[in-house]
Design a protein around this motif. Structure first.
Motif, PDB file in Angstrom:
ATOM      1  N   HIS A 268       0.737  -1.262   0.000  1.00  0.00           N
ATOM      2  CA  HIS A 268       0.000   0.000   0.000  1.00  0.00           C
ATOM      3  C   HIS A 268       0.759   1.300   0.000  1.00  0.00           C
ATOM      4  O   HIS A 268       0.228   2.313  -0.414  1.00  0.00           O
ATOM      5  N   CYS A 303      -2.091  -4.341  -6.572  1.00  0.00           N
ATOM      6  CA  CYS A 303      -2.928  -3.703  -5.559  1.00  0.00           C
ATOM      7  C   CYS A 303      -2.603  -2.217  -5.421  1.00  0.00           C
ATOM      8  O   CYS A 303      -2.182  -1.578  -6.369  1.00  0.00           O
ATOM      9  N   CYS A 304      -2.761  -1.697  -4.221  1.00  0.00           N
ATOM     10  CA  CYS A 304      -2.753  -0.242  -4.093  1.00  0.00           C
ATOM     11  C   CYS A 304      -1.381   0.404  -4.186  1.00  0.00           C
ATOM     12  O   CYS A 304      -1.265   1.519  -4.680  1.00  0.00           O
ATOM     13  N   GLU A 321      -5.998  -7.634  -6.368  1.00  0.00           N
ATOM     14  CA  GLU A 321      -5.779  -8.520  -5.219  1.00  0.00           C
ATOM     15  C   GLU A 321      -5.618  -9.987  -5.620  1.00  0.00           C
ATOM     16  O   GLU A 321      -4.712 -10.674  -5.158  1.00  0.00           O
ATOM     17  N   CYS A 342      -3.356  -6.367   2.722  1.00  0.00           N
ATOM     18  CA  CYS A 342      -3.893  -7.148   1.594  1.00  0.00           C
ATOM     19  C   CYS A 342      -2.905  -8.170   1.035  1.00  0.00           C
ATOM     20  O   CYS A 342      -3.064  -8.666  -0.080  1.00  0.00           O
ATOM     21  N   GLY A 449     -12.795  -0.654  -3.917  1.00  0.00           N
ATOM     22  CA  GLY A 449     -12.653  -1.881  -3.144  1.00  0.00           C
ATOM     23  C   GLY A 449     -12.040  -3.034  -3.899  1.00  0.00           C
ATOM     24  O   GLY A 449     -11.705  -2.982  -5.073  1.00  0.00           O
ATOM     25  N   CYS A 450     -12.009  -4.092  -3.159  1.00  0.00           N
ATOM     26  CA  CYS A 450     -11.141  -5.230  -3.377  1.00  0.00           C
ATOM     27  C   CYS A 450     -11.718  -6.226  -4.374  1.00  0.00           C
ATOM     28  O   CYS A 450     -12.738  -6.003  -4.991  1.00  0.00           O
ATOM     29  N   GLY A 479      -8.649   1.741  -6.133  1.00  0.00           N
ATOM     30  CA  GLY A 479      -8.349   0.431  -5.559  1.00  0.00           C
ATOM     31  C   GLY A 479      -8.344  -0.681  -6.590  1.00  0.00           C
ATOM     32  O   GLY A 479      -8.023  -0.498  -7.763  1.00  0.00           O
ATOM     33  N   CYS A 480      -8.741  -1.854  -6.127  1.00  0.00           N
ATOM     34  CA  CYS A 480      -8.715  -3.010  -7.013  1.00  0.00           C
ATOM     35  C   CYS A 480      -9.782  -2.923  -8.090  1.00  0.00           C
ATOM     36  O   CYS A 480      -9.634  -3.523  -9.150  1.00  0.00           O
ATOM     37  N   CYS A 521      -6.709   3.054  -2.569  1.00  0.00           N
ATOM     38  CA  CYS A 521      -7.828   3.119  -1.609  1.00  0.00           C
ATOM     39  C   CYS A 521      -7.825   4.400  -0.785  1.00  0.00           C
ATOM     40  O   CYS A 521      -8.887   4.963  -0.530  1.00  0.00           O
ATOM     41  N   THR A 556     -11.874  -6.326   2.621  1.00  0.00           N
ATOM     42  CA  THR A 556     -11.174  -5.944   3.858  1.00  0.00           C
ATOM     43  C   THR A 556     -12.015  -5.039   4.760  1.00  0.00           C
ATOM     44  O   THR A 556     -12.973  -4.404   4.322  1.00  0.00           O
ATOM     45  N   LYS A 558     -11.050  -2.343   5.740  1.00  0.00           N
ATOM     46  CA  LYS A 558     -10.865  -0.980   5.226  1.00  0.00           C
ATOM     47  C   LYS A 558     -12.042  -0.561   4.354  1.00  0.00           C
ATOM     48  O   LYS A 558     -12.470   0.593   4.375  1.00  0.00           O
TER      49      LYS A 558
HETATM   50 NI1  CUV Z   1      -6.182  -0.770  -0.760  1.00  0.00          NI
HETATM   51  S1  CUV Z   1      -8.162  -2.932   0.331  1.00  0.00           S
HETATM   52  S2  CUV Z   1      -7.673  -5.480  -1.870  1.00  0.00           S
HETATM   53  S3  CUV Z   1      -5.273  -3.275  -2.209  1.00  0.00           S
HETATM   54  S4  CUV Z   1      -8.890  -2.514  -2.958  1.00  0.00           S
HETATM   55 FE1  CUV Z   1      -7.441  -4.036  -3.332  1.00  0.00          FE
HETATM   56 FE2  CUV Z   1      -6.505  -1.639  -2.483  1.00  0.00          FE
HETATM   57 FE3  CUV Z   1      -9.070  -3.838  -1.283  1.00  0.00          FE
HETATM   58 FE4  CUV Z   1      -6.581  -4.152  -0.697  1.00  0.00          FE
END
Ligand code: CUV
Ligand code: SF4
Length: 600
Positions: A268, A303-304, A321, A342, A449-450, A479-480, A521, A556, A558
């Motif tokens: 991240h 990822c991020c 991810e 992640c 998001g993920c 993000g993802c 993110c 996540t 998050k």
């Molecule tokens: Ni922070 S929180 S899987 S990398 S977007 Fe990707 Fe993005 Fe979700 Fe993690």
């Protein structure tokens, strides 16, 4: 689950077919299914040792007497607090780095964007006619105070960035709730660390049991992220590493090179990945790579942290991810370098099946089977060099027979910071607002998001995006999701052709795709800021605008924090899979009806 049901991504489908002998996240999901239904509904509690307790028709109360409403609400608040902790600890590291650059203690980093520094300082109400490093010190100081202030006063960052109508809305809500319930319930966050700590305090055994009170603390904590930690991370990173500008990049596993040393950076924080990108182009590193028979060094992201260096440096991104294991399965990765968040702990074992070095770097994130190369901000150049040298040394060990790089890449236009977007619009938001008023653009949806292996990989991300743009809805996101959209080719100008007529017209005039990459993110704060700017321009509140948020493949804690601060900021949110709240009708009603109502 067969390869076809696992992903829509052709690169992954191909890889999964040929690498069935390796265990991946989908296999582990299969062996965990069916999941515990108490957990899925959010009705299990492990917050004290009289338990663990779970609520069912037969047992309606935990040992302490807590019912399903309390337990579900407590679990939600804990998840939000954890998500906020992750984003905000990230922000803290950037604030400390900025302070160290300002004091001269750190010579390995510098301020790449003085204009942004002045803009942020101005926004925070600081006098900006000062020497750059003095100003940097003051900005870092304000950021750090938001982590440490003990007064009952809202975060400085929040107060400086949120539109006045929204701030007033929250203040009124606090007052009205007190009047109606005769209980004090705060919504405005006072100090980022304090809200996280208070959330943990309130959810320990025997403290807060009122679901409304608990959820409002969840809201308050999430606001300390959206208008606090995440926003701070974005703004300060722009100052140190540069504000993103629009550029074209390529994406998907085909960005790995057959002839070069491949370094994948996953996690991240740009503090490390920026350094690796910088060091990898050093002539000395190039020379070492050639010495072992490689044609150079190829740095790519996942990822991020991938999004961070893609937005600012145009570094290609290998995937989101669910690509983290896939990258190693190509057999062509010399080093998988990770910092925080992640990162599947499974990577250690998987890397051992190949020549790949799985390198952990953060003092906050260690892994059972990793090679740990300790990252130190004050020694960043040297650590980055050491990591790259480790990757170079692994190159001769690459087994050509094991190499299987999918021949898939897509081009994408990325780098839409608000600054870049406003430049494109000719200096103001007017054209965007006019397009919304005329109905050419019917609304804006932020998708974030993920990935989640419970959802066919990228399926919701890409289909939802396409269905929205067909209906003249501009899609922005981070993000993802952003990586999914980029891989699917949705961030190219050609995507204008599958958009509705109004959106197509606007995007053609502006020469932008109808699907906009706004970053990592923590850069969800860019979307909040954009929403705030639109509201400010119209002298209205964010909730008056046609905006919606979605995290259609979230994973996540998050994402739970992000969803909550969007809702609290006046933007309705869609989440899939269903969050673990269905065990309490009260909480479901509060989250789906009451919170939307009271934040409108
Ligand atoms: Ni922070 S929180 S899987 S990398 S977007 Fe990707 Fe993005 Fe979700 Fe993690
Ligand atoms: Fe059970 Fe109450 Fe302890 Fe939770 S806090 S584990 S519900 S006794």
């Amino acid at each position: 689950m067969g390869a076809e049901e696992r992903s829509v991504d052709p690169a992954i489908k191909g890889l999964l077919k040929v690498s069935q002998s390796y265990e991946t996240v989908w296999d582990r999901l299969d062996s965990q299914t069916p999941h515990c239904k108490f957990g899925l509904q959010g009705v299990c509690c492990r917050n004290c040792i009289m338990g663990p307790c779970r609520i069912s028709q037969k047992t309606k109360f935990g040992v302490c007497g807590a019912n399903e409403d309390t337990i579900v609400a407590r679990n939600v608040v804990r998840a939000i607090a954890a998500g906020v902790a992750a984003h905000s600890d990230h922000a803290r590291a950037v604030a400390i780095l900025l302070a160290e650059i300002a004091s001269g203690e750190n010579q390995d980093y510098r301020i790449a964007d003085p204009e942004k520094l002045k803009a942020v300082a101005g926004r925070l109400g600081l006098e900006t006619q000062k020497e750059l490093l003095v100003l940097a010190k003051e900005v870092a100081g304000v950021a750090m105070e938001d982590f440490g202030r003990q007064a009952e006063e809202a975060l400085k960052f929040l107060k400086s960035y949120v539109p006045p109508q929204r701030l007033k809305r929250w203040q009124e809500l606090e007052k009205n709730l007190y009047k109606q319930t005769a209980k004090k319930m705060g919504i405005l966050p006072r100090n980022i660390d304090r809200e996280i700590a208070e959330s943990l305090h309130r959810t320990t055994m025997g403290v807060d049991h009122d679901p409304l009170s608990l959820l409002l603390q969840g809201v308050r904590t999430s606001l300390a992220d959206g208008w606090g930690g995440s926003l701070m991370a974005t703004e300060l990173q722009d100052i140190i590493f540069g504000t993103p500008r629009v550029r074209a990049i390529s994406t998907n596993l085909g960005v790995l090179s057959a002839d070069k040393v491949n370094i994948v950076i996953h996690g991240h924080e740009p503090i490390l990945s920026e350094k690796i990108v910088e060091m990898a182009s050093h002539p000395e590193m190039e020379r070492l790579a050639h010495e072992v028979g490689a044609e150079g060094i190829n740095v790519v992201g996942i990822c991020c942290t991938g999004n961070e260096i893609l937005m600012r440096q145009g570094v290609p991104v290998a995937g989101n991810e669910l690509h983290q294991e896939m990258a190693i399965l190509t057999g062509a990765v010399e080093a998988m370098v990770v910092d925080v968040q992640c990162i599947y702990p499974a990577l250690g074992k998987l890397a051992k099946c190949f020549h790949t070095k799985f390198i952990s770097t953060s003092d906050r994130a260690k892994f059972p089977e990793s090679l740990h190369i300790q990252f130190e901000e004050k020694n960043a150049d040297e650590v980055a060099r050491k990591i790259i040298e480790t990757a170079i040394k692994a190159f001769p060990l690459r087994n050509k027979n094991q190499v299987n790089i999918p021949n898939h890449t897509s081009e994408a236009i990325v780098g839409f910071s608000n600054e870049a977007l406003i430049d494109l619009l000719g200096g103001s938001l007017t054209p965007l607002i006019e397009a919304m008023i005329s109905g050419d653009i019917k609304g804006v949806v932020g998708i974030v998001g993920c990935n989640n292996p419970k959802v066919k990989h990228d399926y919701h991300h890409t289909t939802l995006t396409q269905e929205l743009i067909k209906r003249d809805i501009l899609v922005i996101g981070t993000g993802c999701w952003a990586i999914a959209a980029a891989k699917a080719g949705l961030m190219r100008l050609q995507t204008q052709e599958i958009s509705g007529p109004g959106l197509k017209k606007v995007c053609k005039a502006l020469k932008i795709p109808p699907v906009i990459h706004m970053g990592s993110c923590v850069d969800c704060s860019r979307m909040l800021n954009l929403a705030g700017a639109l509201a400010g321009y119209l002298k209205s509140d964010i909730s008056d605008l046609p905006l919606v948020g979605s995290a259609p493949e979230w994973t996540t804690e998050k994402a739970m924090a992000i969803g909550t601060y969007f809702i609290a900021s006046g933007i309705p949110v869609h989440l899939w899979p269903i969050p673990p709240v269905t065990g309490s009708q009260t909480v479901v009603k509060m989250l789906t009806e009451d919170i939307n109502q009271s934040t409108k």
